[in-house]
Design a protein around this motif. Structure first.
Motif, PDB file in Angstrom:
ATOM      1  N   UNK A 119       0.821  -1.212   0.000  1.00  0.00           N
ATOM      2  CA  UNK A 119       0.000   0.000   0.000  1.00  0.00           C
ATOM      3  C   UNK A 119       0.861   1.272   0.000  1.00  0.00           C
ATOM      4  N   UNK A 120       2.137   1.108   0.294  1.00  0.00           N
ATOM      5  CA  UNK A 120       3.085   2.226   0.342  1.00  0.00           C
ATOM      6  C   UNK A 120       2.700   3.245   1.413  1.00  0.00           C
ATOM      7  N   UNK A 121       2.163   2.768   2.532  1.00  0.00           N
ATOM      8  CA  UNK A 121       1.824   3.640   3.658  1.00  0.00           C
ATOM      9  C   UNK A 121       1.442   2.753   4.837  1.00  0.00           C
ATOM     10  N   UNK A 122       1.304   3.377   6.022  1.00  0.00           N
ATOM     11  CA  UNK A 122       0.860   2.633   7.189  1.00  0.00           C
ATOM     12  C   UNK A 122      -0.602   2.237   7.027  1.00  0.00           C
ATOM     13  N   UNK A 123      -0.895   1.004   7.381  1.00  0.00           N
ATOM     14  CA  UNK A 123      -2.265   0.491   7.255  1.00  0.00           C
ATOM     15  C   UNK A 123      -2.673  -0.123   8.594  1.00  0.00           C
ATOM     16  N   UNK A 124      -3.762   0.375   9.206  1.00  0.00           N
ATOM     17  CA  UNK A 124      -4.206  -0.225  10.467  1.00  0.00           C
ATOM     18  C   UNK A 124      -4.666  -1.671  10.256  1.00  0.00           C
ATOM     19  N   UNK A 125      -4.253  -2.540  11.161  1.00  0.00           N
ATOM     20  CA  UNK A 125      -4.676  -3.936  11.139  1.00  0.00           C
ATOM     21  C   UNK A 125      -5.148  -4.318  12.541  1.00  0.00           C
ATOM     22  N   UNK A 126      -6.350  -4.849  12.634  1.00  0.00           N
ATOM     23  CA  UNK A 126      -6.879  -5.350  13.892  1.00  0.00           C
ATOM     24  C   UNK A 126      -6.818  -6.877  13.855  1.00  0.00           C
ATOM     25  N   UNK A 127      -6.011  -7.461  14.726  1.00  0.00           N
ATOM     26  CA  UNK A 127      -5.788  -8.902  14.707  1.00  0.00           C
ATOM     27  C   UNK A 127      -6.855  -9.620  15.526  1.00  0.00           C
ATOM     28  N   UNK A 128      -7.463 -10.638  14.912  1.00  0.00           N
ATOM     29  CA  UNK A 128      -8.385 -11.518  15.626  1.00  0.00           C
ATOM     30  C   UNK A 128      -7.606 -12.677  16.248  1.00  0.00           C
ATOM     31  N   UNK A 129      -6.567 -13.097  15.571  1.00  0.00           N
ATOM     32  CA  UNK A 129      -5.657 -14.144  16.050  1.00  0.00           C
ATOM     33  C   UNK A 129      -4.370 -13.984  15.260  1.00  0.00           C
ATOM     34  N   UNK A 130      -3.436 -14.903  15.449  1.00  0.00           N
ATOM     35  CA  UNK A 130      -2.149 -14.766  14.758  1.00  0.00           C
ATOM     36  C   UNK A 130      -2.246 -15.062  13.259  1.00  0.00           C
ATOM     37  N   UNK A 131      -3.418 -15.517  12.782  1.00  0.00           N
ATOM     38  CA  UNK A 131      -3.529 -15.835  11.357  1.00  0.00           C
ATOM     39  C   UNK A 131      -4.780 -15.233  10.699  1.00  0.00           C
ATOM     40  N   UNK A 132      -5.466 -14.326  11.384  1.00  0.00           N
ATOM     41  CA  UNK A 132      -6.617 -13.667  10.781  1.00  0.00           C
ATOM     42  C   UNK A 132      -6.872 -12.317  11.452  1.00  0.00           C
ATOM     43  N   UNK A 133      -7.539 -11.457  10.715  1.00  0.00           N
ATOM     44  CA  UNK A 133      -7.832 -10.135  11.255  1.00  0.00           C
ATOM     45  C   UNK A 133      -8.469  -9.258  10.193  1.00  0.00           C
ATOM     46  N   UNK A 134      -8.457  -7.950  10.427  1.00  0.00           N
ATOM     47  CA  UNK A 134      -9.049  -6.992   9.497  1.00  0.00           C
ATOM     48  C   UNK A 134      -8.052  -5.895   9.142  1.00  0.00           C
ATOM     49  N   UNK A 135      -7.882  -5.683   7.850  1.00  0.00           N
ATOM     50  CA  UNK A 135      -7.189  -4.506   7.351  1.00  0.00           C
ATOM     51  C   UNK A 135      -8.221  -3.387   7.280  1.00  0.00           C
ATOM     52  N   UNK A 136      -7.858  -2.194   7.726  1.00  0.00           N
ATOM     53  CA  UNK A 136      -8.771  -1.048   7.619  1.00  0.00           C
ATOM     54  C   UNK A 136      -8.229  -0.138   6.524  1.00  0.00           C
TER      55      UNK A 136
END
Length: 296
Positions: A119-136
């Motif tokens: 993405x060439x920038x900081x991207x917030x990521x909320x982790x649900x576990x060590x192998x899944x989550x949400x990119x915002x």
């Protein structure tokens, strides 16, 4: 807050860098003051963990340190009190993009680095576990965005990571954001049971969502009633699924199936003669599509 937690969980301990180990016997969390605290696993139920993660961030030695943006997102999603205060809100339209990959395929820190490089920038990521989550992902004007199909290709070729993405719709404000986030989480964790696609959008998932709401007996009856004698006919099912994926385009479907166009036309007419359903017509095709989902 830590003292209050100790009244409920006697094993609460605060991690001090360099003086303690992040024992696997503990579930670790970070507070809004960036303190790392642990509670013994044998004191926690799955319900306890779900409750704790509403105001604490899950912490793992492999997880990236939460950024201010990630902390803010977690607050407005999981804290009703802070949502009412509206002390922070996103400046642009945004969407939640669920991701999942196999356990132990890649460390969260490396995954986050790879996403931010793409993405060439900081991207917030909320982790649900060590192998899944949400990119915002925030929608930026006059910015060329990379597609999630491209991201998958790059991650596969460079890091050998097989990943799925469920792409939510853009939202303009944070109204009902907790309900929206929880709804997407529910759908995202189920939709890939019904499709082989690696990238699924919210719009594409609607038929899966609606079908899932019906009782199992009704789903079975729908699939039997619509597909009739073809319900277990693998060749015909494959033909129909391909025809639907090709947007009811005869020539494209024939090409994918390595059939002559006239042969495909004949098979579709035979299906119509046997069932009374003409999948060359939009409404009939939509009904058959739902029946195929119900069948699965």
């Amino acid at each position: 807050m830590i003292n209050q937690l100790r009244k409920i969980y006697s094993s609460v301990k605060v991690y001090k860098d360099g003086s303690d180990d992040l024992s696997i016997d503990y579930k670790w969390f970070t507070t809004d003051k960036n303190e790392i605290i642990g509670i013994r696993n044998d004191e926690l139920t799955s319900k306890d963990i779900s409750l704790l993660t509403t105001f604490l961030s899950p912490y793992n030695v492999q997880f990236p340190t939460p950024t201010e943006a990630e902390k803010n997102w977690r607050k407005i999603i999981f804290s009703a009190e802070l949502m009412e205060e509206k002390d922070w809100k996103p400046s642009n339209s945004f969407r939640f993009v669920y991701f999942s990959f196999n356990k132990n395929q890649i460390e969260p820190v490396l995954f986050k680095d790879a996403i931010e490089a793409l993405f060439d920038k900081q991207v917030p990521i909320l982790w649900e576990s060590e192998h899944e989550g949400f990119i915002i992902e925030q929608q930026m004007q006059e910015e060329e965005s990379i597609s999630y199909e491209q991201i998958i290709d790059i991650l596969m070729s460079d890091l050998y990571v097989k990943i799925n993405f469920f792409v939510g719709p853009y939202k303009k404000d944070i109204a009902d954001i907790t309900l929206h986030y929880n709804s997407l989480t529910n759908v995202a964790k189920r939709v890939f049971l019904y499709t082989n696609k690696s990238v699924v959008t919210y719009v594409e998932a609607i038929p899966f969502i609606l079908t899932k709401q019906t009782e199992a007996e009704l789903r079975l009856d729908i699939s039997k009633t619509i597909l009739q004698e073809y319900i277990h006919d693998a060749e015909t099912i494959k033909m129909i699924e391909t025809f639907l994926k090709c947007n009811l385009n005869l020539s494209e479907t024939a090409k994918v199936l390595h059939l002559h166009r006239n042969s495909l036309q004949y098979r579709l007419e035979r299906f119509f003669d046997k069932t009374g359903i003409d999948i060359r017509q939009f409404h009939d095709a939509m009904t058959v599509s739902l029946a195929l989902i119900a069948r699965k």
